[in-house]
Design an enzyme around this catalytic site. Structure first.
Site, PDB file in Angstrom:
ATOM      1  N   ASP A  43     -49.056 -28.045  48.880  1.00 26.63           N
ATOM      2  CA  ASP A  43     -49.012 -29.015  49.977  1.00 26.63           C
ATOM      3  C   ASP A  43     -48.848 -28.275  51.304  1.00 26.63           C
ATOM      4  O   ASP A  43     -47.869 -27.566  51.511  1.00 26.63           O
ATOM      5  CB  ASP A  43     -47.838 -29.970  49.769  1.00 26.63           C
ATOM      6  N   TYR A  48     -48.566 -27.104  60.219  1.00 30.21           N
ATOM      7  CA  TYR A  48     -47.814 -25.943  59.748  1.00 30.21           C
ATOM      8  C   TYR A  48     -48.474 -24.629  60.167  1.00 30.21           C
ATOM      9  O   TYR A  48     -47.870 -23.566  60.050  1.00 30.21           O
ATOM     10  CB  TYR A  48     -47.694 -25.949  58.221  1.00 30.21           C
ATOM     11  N   LYS A  73     -52.774 -32.304  55.935  1.00 30.74           N
ATOM     12  CA  LYS A  73     -52.415 -33.489  56.710  1.00 30.74           C
ATOM     13  C   LYS A  73     -52.992 -33.422  58.126  1.00 30.74           C
ATOM     14  O   LYS A  73     -53.154 -32.333  58.700  1.00 30.74           O
ATOM     15  CB  LYS A  73     -50.893 -33.629  56.797  1.00 30.74           C
ATOM     16  N   HIS A 104     -50.124 -37.533  58.941  1.00 27.36           N
ATOM     17  CA  HIS A 104     -48.829 -36.856  58.828  1.00 27.36           C
ATOM     18  C   HIS A 104     -47.660 -37.738  59.274  1.00 27.36           C
ATOM     19  O   HIS A 104     -46.615 -37.765  58.623  1.00 27.36           O
ATOM     20  CB  HIS A 104     -48.861 -35.554  59.643  1.00 27.36           C
TER      21      HIS A 104
END
Length: 273
Positions: A43, A48, A73, A104
């Site tokens: 994930d 990120y 996401k 998200h």
């Protein structure tokens, strides 16, 4: 590894591996270690900034693509261009098809998540994504989305751990055939210190983390713990082999304290850019 079947028939490994806050320069090595340990569900998220590292690890692993389940996401600040944002994520991951793509955060102040969902439905219909879902959506956000949706979300990924269970939201999602996925499943480590968790771990000669993860799995929740330590990665996987008694499960459930760690999705409005 236990699997769950989502509302469109796609199966997902119930115990996955999250890469939130894994630095981009370390991601490939960490994900390679996770894959070597036995994880097959990874994930990540555009926010990120480590999708490329995940993709490099997948390529280096030599594992068949069909054996892996990859989630990413949509950034909050890109809800108005979801189709193009997905292409950037797909390119970074080096994948033709992504298994699960999530909004998200709802960011209700933007008023764009329904628009983003319609773009994601096109990607799903074009078979660029195997499943589409949401993250951090509260009950009213789910209701608003479903009024205009042609596709019911496959997953709602929410903060969920023993001291913050969001039971009403989780039950509502399950009633709507939306699978519940827990992030921060250990309360970012805080819930590991609960006395009852330690007692249950001692009774089973296992770790507090395994106890909490087994509690999640017993409820049918998808869970994505994160660790950069390869030994702990393997320990966490051991939760799939741990069966707790009904009284032990109830004792962990009784830890509910309304202790949210992350932002409140009702007001969160950061762009992630």
């Amino acid at each position: 590894m236990p699997e769950l079947t989502l509302n469109n028939g796609v199966t997902i490994p119930q115990l996955g591996f999250g890469v939130f806050q894994v630095p981009p320069e370390e991601t490939q090595k960490v994900v390679e270690d996770a894959l070597e340990a036995g994880y097959r569900h990874i994930d990540t998220a555009a926010a990120y900034r480590n999708e490329a590292g995940v993709g490099a690890a997948i390529a280096a692993s030599g594992l068949p693509r069909e054996d892996l389940f990859i989630t990413t996401k949509l950034r909050n600040g890109e809800q108005g261009e979801a189709y193009d944002a997905f292409q950037r994520s797909r390119d970074a991951l080096g994948l033709e098809v992504v298994d699960l793509y999530l909004i998200h955060w709802p960011v209700p102040s933007q008023g764009l998540y329904t628009q983003a969902w319609k773009e994601m439905e096109k990607l799903y219909q074009d078979k660029q994504i195997r499943s589409i879902g949401i993250s951090n959506f509260l009950s009213d956000h789910v209701d608003t989305l479903l009024r205009d949706a042609d596709v019911v979300p496959a997953v709602n990924q929410i903060e969920l751990h023993p001291t913050f269970q969001q039971a009403d939201l989780a039950n509502k999602c399950r009633d709507l055939s939306i699978a519940v996925e827990a992030y921060s499943p250990l309360g970012q480590g805080k819930d590991l210190n609960a006395e009852v968790v330690a007692l249950v771990a001692a009774a089973h000669e296992t770790t507090p983390a395994q106890v909490i993860l087994a509690w999640h799995l017993a409820q049918g929740t998808i869970v994505i713990p994160k660790s950069a330590d390869s030994a702990r990665m393997r320990e966490n996987l051991g939760a799939a082999d741990l069966t707790l008694t009904q009284s032990e499960l109830a004792a962990v459930t009784a830890l509910e304290a309304g202790a949210r760690i992350g932002s409140d999705p009702g007001v969160a409005a950061f762009t992630q850019l």
